[in-house]
Design a protein around this motif. Structure first.
Motif, PDB file in Angstrom:
ATOM      1  N   LEU A 116       0.844  -1.185   0.000  1.00 52.54           N
ATOM      2  CA  LEU A 116       0.000   0.000   0.000  1.00 52.54           C
ATOM      3  C   LEU A 116       0.883   1.240   0.000  1.00 52.54           C
ATOM      4  O   LEU A 116       1.786   1.365   0.830  1.00 52.54           O
ATOM      5  CB  LEU A 116      -0.902   0.011   1.231  1.00 52.54           C
TER       6      LEU A 116
ATOM      7  N   TYR B  65       0.538   5.586  -0.690  1.00 54.65           N
ATOM      8  CA  TYR B  65      -0.359   6.721  -0.889  1.00 54.65           C
ATOM      9  C   TYR B  65       0.435   7.962  -1.249  1.00 54.65           C
ATOM     10  O   TYR B  65       1.532   8.178  -0.741  1.00 54.65           O
ATOM     11  CB  TYR B  65      -1.171   6.973   0.393  1.00 54.65           C
TER      12      TYR B  65
ATOM     13  N   ARG C  60      -5.383  10.625   2.179  1.00 58.29           N
ATOM     14  CA  ARG C  60      -5.863   9.388   1.546  1.00 58.29           C
ATOM     15  C   ARG C  60      -5.479   8.167   2.374  1.00 58.29           C
ATOM     16  O   ARG C  60      -6.254   7.232   2.517  1.00 58.29           O
ATOM     17  CB  ARG C  60      -5.318   9.266   0.135  1.00 58.29           C
ATOM     18  N   LEU C  61      -4.273   8.174   2.926  1.00 64.51           N
ATOM     19  CA  LEU C  61      -3.856   7.083   3.795  1.00 64.51           C
ATOM     20  C   LEU C  61      -4.798   7.009   5.000  1.00 64.51           C
ATOM     21  O   LEU C  61      -5.287   5.939   5.349  1.00 64.51           O
ATOM     22  CB  LEU C  61      -2.411   7.266   4.255  1.00 64.51           C
TER      23      LEU C  61
ATOM     24  N   ALA D  61      -7.852   8.129   5.264  1.00 67.48           N
ATOM     25  CA  ALA D  61      -9.201   7.743   4.841  1.00 67.48           C
ATOM     26  C   ALA D  61      -9.315   6.239   4.623  1.00 67.48           C
ATOM     27  O   ALA D  61     -10.339   5.634   4.923  1.00 67.48           O
ATOM     28  CB  ALA D  61      -9.586   8.493   3.570  1.00 67.48           C
ATOM     29  N   CYS D  62      -8.257   5.625   4.110  1.00 71.04           N
ATOM     30  CA  CYS D  62      -8.294   4.191   3.810  1.00 71.04           C
ATOM     31  C   CYS D  62      -7.875   3.304   4.979  1.00 71.04           C
ATOM     32  O   CYS D  62      -8.396   2.210   5.136  1.00 71.04           O
ATOM     33  CB  CYS D  62      -7.396   3.902   2.612  1.00 71.04           C
ATOM     34  N   CYS D  63      -6.933   3.771   5.795  1.00 75.16           N
ATOM     35  CA  CYS D  63      -6.364   2.932   6.857  1.00 75.16           C
ATOM     36  C   CYS D  63      -6.778   3.379   8.259  1.00 75.16           C
ATOM     37  O   CYS D  63      -6.485   2.683   9.228  1.00 75.16           O
ATOM     38  CB  CYS D  63      -4.840   2.945   6.768  1.00 75.16           C
TER      39      CYS D  63
ATOM     40  N   GLN E 117      -3.481   5.179  11.965  1.00 76.04           N
ATOM     41  CA  GLN E 117      -2.507   4.330  11.261  1.00 76.04           C
ATOM     42  C   GLN E 117      -1.121   4.973  11.283  1.00 76.04           C
ATOM     43  O   GLN E 117      -0.937   6.084  10.803  1.00 76.04           O
ATOM     44  CB  GLN E 117      -2.946   4.137   9.803  1.00 76.04           C
TER      45      GLN E 117
END
Length: 69
Positions: A46, A48, A53-54, A56-58, A62
């Motif tokens: 992964l 980013y 964005r990181l 939002a996704c993780c 994180q």
């Protein structure tokens, strides 16, 4: 014409930095980059191009490292 510092015309430019999610490693100074196994068995790294964005996704908690390209 390309210069030594520019990508070839048929290749998209790479962002100056990338954000990689990490998990604790054998020491606090050496976290391990997280890899994820996909449904088909392949392993994905992964990466980013933006910190939001990181998150939002993780998730906002994180941990991550910055990699300069």
């Amino acid at each position: 014409m390309s210069t030594p510092d520019s990508p070839p015309p048929d290749r998209k430019p790479v962002p100056p930095v990338l954000y990689l999610p990490v998990r604790p490693g054998s020491s606090a100074e050496e976290p391990e980059v997280e890899m994820r196994r996909l449904a088909d068995g392949r392993v994905a790294l992964l990466v980013y191009t933006a910190l939001d964005r990181l998150a939002a996704c993780c998730g906002p908690a994180q941990p991550w490292v910055l990699y300069r390209t």
